[in-house]
Design a protein around this motif. Structure first.
Motif, PDB file in Angstrom:
ATOM      1  N   ARG A 128       1.458   6.337  -6.886  1.00 25.45           N
ATOM      2  CA  ARG A 128       0.615   7.309  -7.507  1.00 25.45           C
ATOM      3  C   ARG A 128       0.983   8.742  -7.384  1.00 25.45           C
ATOM      4  O   ARG A 128       0.366   9.685  -8.318  1.00 25.45           O
ATOM      5  N   ASP A 146       0.744  -1.037   0.060  1.00 27.66           N
ATOM      6  CA  ASP A 146       0.027  -0.124  -0.104  1.00 27.66           C
ATOM      7  C   ASP A 146       0.846   1.261  -0.154  1.00 27.66           C
ATOM      8  O   ASP A 146       0.601   2.319  -0.811  1.00 27.66           O
ATOM      9  N   ASP A 147       1.955   1.139   0.704  1.00 28.89           N
ATOM     10  CA  ASP A 147       2.780   2.695   1.077  1.00 28.89           C
ATOM     11  C   ASP A 147       3.706   2.705  -0.353  1.00 28.89           C
ATOM     12  O   ASP A 147       3.596   3.798  -0.760  1.00 28.89           O
ATOM     13  N   GLU A 167       1.022   4.140  -3.114  1.00 28.55           N
ATOM     14  CA  GLU A 167       0.636   5.395  -2.941  1.00 28.55           C
ATOM     15  C   GLU A 167       1.892   6.380  -3.149  1.00 28.55           C
ATOM     16  O   GLU A 167       1.640   7.391  -3.758  1.00 28.55           O
TER      17      GLU A 167
END
Length: 253
Positions: free
Chosen positions: A46, A39-40, A43
């Motif tokens: 992104r 997830d990190d 992100e």
């Protein structure tokens, strides 16, 4: 490890199965990715996209890795995947996928973008030896062929010592972006028995010869990896300068 000893180096958001197939007439290996797994890291990717960088951001990154490798199952090239993660578990899962698809796993300790470094990805792993060792150990424990992409000229990082660390942890290769310190290839080659892939500025006979003289086992092409003229020129140089490695490894892929 692969023949000929010329690799296509990962280009985030661009290095996919189609890209690998396009270069297969010249190269022995293709490093797909990089891809953010947890997830990190996703992100951070992104945020990179938001400032106009290319990144792979599929809904399911592990499935993406698997599907890309399936697409190369009949290609005459050794596939590999460059992965980023802040935690070891997704790297272990990616290693299993690579193992099952006869691909190499490359842990990214290379990217230096602020967004990635802020969450502990990429280049930050060079300064966090215990965490990098854990990533390599756990990935190698799956039975996958594991290596690390590293960068020279990182303040406070001793690449030869780091090479010994990742070798002890179970790595089989190290992919070195030499930056403007080409002689670091000799230091890394002398420090360990890892298969050493030299990267940065590989364009012609002169650059291949320099890395070969420093003891590289293979070279890789980054940005021009989609340029057939460059690949043809580098392949000819690889056959001349790393011919013994080519002959030694012939038939292993």
């Amino acid at each position: 490890m692969f023949t000929p000893p010329l690799a296509l180096a990962s280009l985030s958001g661009e290095a996919d199965a189609g890209w690998a197939r396009a270069g297969a007439a010249h190269a022995g290996a293709a490093f797909l990715g990089g891809i953010a797994l947890d997830d990190d890291a996703r992100e951070a990717a992104r945020k990179l996209v938001a400032r106009d960088r290319n990144e792979f951001l599929p809904a399911d990154p592990l499935r993406f890795v698997d599907r890309q490798l399936v697409a190369l199952a009949d290609a005459e090239i050794q596939p590999a995947f460059n992965v980023r993660s802040t935690t070891p578990e997704p790297i272990v899962e990616a290693a299993r996928v690579c193992r099952d698809r006869d691909a190499f796993l490359e842990i990214n300790a290379h990217c230096r973008q602020d967004e990635l470094c802020a969450v502990g990805c990429g280049e930050t792993l060079l300064r966090d030896e215990p965490r990098l060792r854990e990533f390599v150990e756990r990935a190698a424990d799956t039975g996958a062929t594991v290596g690390v992409k590293v960068r020279a000229e990182v303040l406070g990082v001793d690449l030869p010592a780091l090479a010994r660390t990742i070798e002890d942890a179970g790595a089989s290769f190290v992919h070195v972006d030499a930056m403007d310190s080409e002689s670091v290839i000799a230091d890394v080659a002398e420090a360990s028995d890892l298969f050493v892939i030299a990267n940065n500025g590989v364009r012609d006979d002169a650059t291949v010869r320099e890395y070969a003289d420093y003891g590289a086992d293979a070279v890789s092409v980054g940005r021009p990896s989609d340029n057939p003229a460059v690949l043809e020129r580098v392949r000819e140089a690889v056959d001349r300068r790393l011919g013994s490695a080519f002959e030694l490894d012939a038939g292993t892929r």
